[in-house]
Write an enzyme that holds these catalytic residues in place. Sequence first.
Site, mmCIF file in Angstrom:
data_model
loop_
_atom_site.group_PDB
_atom_site.id
_atom_site.type_symbol
_atom_site.label_atom_id
_atom_site.label_comp_id
_atom_site.label_asym_id
_atom_site.label_seq_id
_atom_site.Cartn_x
_atom_site.Cartn_y
_atom_site.Cartn_z
ATOM 1 N N ARG A 393 0.834 -1.199 0.000
ATOM 2 C CA ARG A 393 0.000 0.000 0.000
ATOM 3 C C ARG A 393 0.872 1.254 0.000
ATOM 4 O O ARG A 393 1.930 1.298 0.627
ATOM 5 C CB ARG A 393 -0.913 0.015 1.225
ATOM 6 C CG ARG A 393 -1.845 -1.198 1.288
ATOM 7 C CD ARG A 393 -2.840 -1.072 2.411
ATOM 8 N NE ARG A 393 -2.179 -0.897 3.693
ATOM 9 C CZ ARG A 393 -2.733 -0.294 4.746
ATOM 10 N NH1 ARG A 393 -3.951 0.183 4.653
ATOM 11 N NH2 ARG A 393 -2.071 -0.190 5.882
ATOM 12 N N ASP A 490 7.206 -2.329 10.923
ATOM 13 C CA ASP A 490 5.819 -1.896 11.106
ATOM 14 C C ASP A 490 5.477 -1.616 12.570
ATOM 15 O O ASP A 490 4.672 -0.725 12.873
ATOM 16 C CB ASP A 490 4.854 -2.921 10.511
ATOM 17 C CG ASP A 490 5.183 -4.353 10.928
ATOM 18 O OD1 ASP A 490 6.047 -4.540 11.811
ATOM 19 O OD2 ASP A 490 4.596 -5.283 10.359
ATOM 20 N N HIS A 542 7.773 -11.653 20.611
ATOM 21 C CA HIS A 542 8.619 -12.808 20.924
ATOM 22 C C HIS A 542 9.108 -12.786 22.369
ATOM 23 O O HIS A 542 10.118 -13.406 22.701
ATOM 24 C CB HIS A 542 9.766 -12.878 19.927
ATOM 25 C CG HIS A 542 9.280 -13.039 18.516
ATOM 26 N ND1 HIS A 542 8.680 -14.191 18.070
ATOM 27 C CD2 HIS A 542 9.225 -12.154 17.488
ATOM 28 C CE1 HIS A 542 8.308 -14.030 16.806
ATOM 29 N NE2 HIS A 542 8.623 -12.800 16.431
#
Length: 695
Positions: A393, A490, A542
């Site tokens: 995008r 991100d 994580h």
Amino acid sequence: MFGIKAHPEEFDLEVVVLGSHLIDDYGNTFRMIEQDEFDIGSKLHTIVRGEDEAAMVESVGLALVKLPDVLQRLRPDVLVVHGDRFDALALATAAALMNIRILHLEGGEVSGTIDDSIRHAISKLAHYHACCTRSAEQHLIAMCEDHARILLAGCPSYDKLLSAHHREDYMDIVKCWLGDKVQEQDFIVALQHPVTTDIQNSIKIYGLMLDALVSFNKKTLVLFPNIDAGSKEMVRVMRKKGIEQHPNFRAVKHVPFEQFIQLVCHAGCMIGNSSCGVREAGAFGTPVINLGTRQTGRETGENVLHVRDADTQNKIFHALELQFGKRYPCSKIYGDGNAVPRILKFLQTMDLDEPLQKTFCFPPVKDCISQDIDHILETQSALAVDLGGTNLRVAIVCMRGKIVKKYSQPNPKTYEARIKLLLQMCASAVLDAVNLNCRILGVGVSTGGRVNPQEGVVLHSTRLIEEWSSVDLRTPISDALHLPVWVDNDGNCAALAERKFGHGKGVENFVTIITGTGIGGGIVQHHELVHGSTFCAAELGHIMVSMDGPECLCGSRGCIEAYASGMALQREAKRLHDEDLLKVEGQDMKVVEPVSAVHLINAARLGNAKAEAVLQTAATALGVGIVNILHMVNPSLVVLSGVLASYYQAPVQQTVAQRALSSTQGIKVMTSDLEEPALLGAASMVLDYTTRRLY
């Protein structure tokens, strides 16, 4: 001048040439004006020779004696005055006293030395302003100039610079000036001017620079200094050192602008204190060494290395070692190549019948965002890119966080196809931005995986994006669009979005957690994003909450992501469906499409105990992970972002209240209000960025 000349039906151009343009020692550059087929209506010899402070004052006085006759004869509607030279001050003074409207180009900038005082004096005399940068615009507003008469246009020279530097014959030009044996990016351009407020020190620096260049042993084009006080002594230093006879050097008085562009663009380095180094050279990514204080305060790209206290030859030599042969991202701080059309439109909007008396605006305007459509002041915007596991995008995002236009395509599976599509989408968005009245300042990229934001490189990708490890994103995008590029993962981009546009605005310490296909996030400490020593900070998905929990895609077990991510919920939904347990009150859910986390959530909402248990475990795992985060970095706020955020918010807040230490139990867990955190975070890297490098 070219733009005005190209519209004879709108403008009648009169050219007046004075000052050093008419002096042989400085190249008789009026001939260049004539070669460009401009008719020079008046030539005024206004320079009093001497090249000292008194000569500069006398030159201004002589210009003031000669200019009234010319201006009386021409009676221009508008006089265009450029820059900060002392002869420009004489021109502006004469025009203001003769009630002639003045348009000042490139006002509001800060550079150091007497040039600042002259530039600001011209701005105070001028009625209209066309400036190059947002900071310059803010300076003019702070100087009480009328905002309605200020145009943020960019630098006019960039129009020609950006359109003309891609020439096939560039090496012919380079060899013409430096000889047939010279290679691309294996030569230096040197241009040093006197500092009129510290002449002796600037002469000393000039000598040290020449000594360092001799020792560095590279082909060098040395341009003569300008006509300011101290220039004669600098030329004596150059000749005393034998530079004009040295086989590695070519000393010249003037280079035509089109050819100078090619030399700067393809040089291994530029050195000196010329404004060209901190302005034009940035458009090519050419490394620059700025010596001394003459450009102190100028906005610069990351290609500029400042040597403020250039007091030894070794320091300058070391700077050459650091910079020579490097390449930097192209910078458009000073323009995007469309300044002339904006200035022409600005000229057309001027009401020549309105009162000439200049007005000032008190008190100074603060934090003003230019939105004045009447004067073609475009919306400052960023190009934001979100590289997800499914879609690619691109969006145009304005300074206030509004997405002006968005583009989306399926993310290709191969590196070559992905880069090709990315560049095509970005190029289309840049073209659309012009029609949408948006000025693109740069490109921000949000991508999955571990990213080195300093180099703009994706180090290791997630399994969701194939062929995406050790990928340099900055270089191909910057080369294609001629814009600066920033890259981050991100999770960090989501945190940046919250810091600029969301719940994190004004919050010193907070954490953002993305709950989507995977689990990610970003940590903001003291208003700055935490990246870590190997760019692995804030891999929040994580954090292990169980020693023997389900296997995670990272290869470990018991990670938050293995419990609470969309993939983990989809895995559990499929297990229950396969075991015929995804039912409500004994009835099948009639799942036709592929089983997903949505089906699990719907089943839980309808009372399926098995689904409720899975979601409770996922929410508890996420909550325990957040408790660990609270105990490690102690933020004052946690923001949940992503498609699962609204579902997790309440149970996570409950887990914090039950399991966290008493001093952290009251920390609020909020759901993000931002619809596009990845795109907004990518945009914020561009909109918030400034760079200063000191040596």
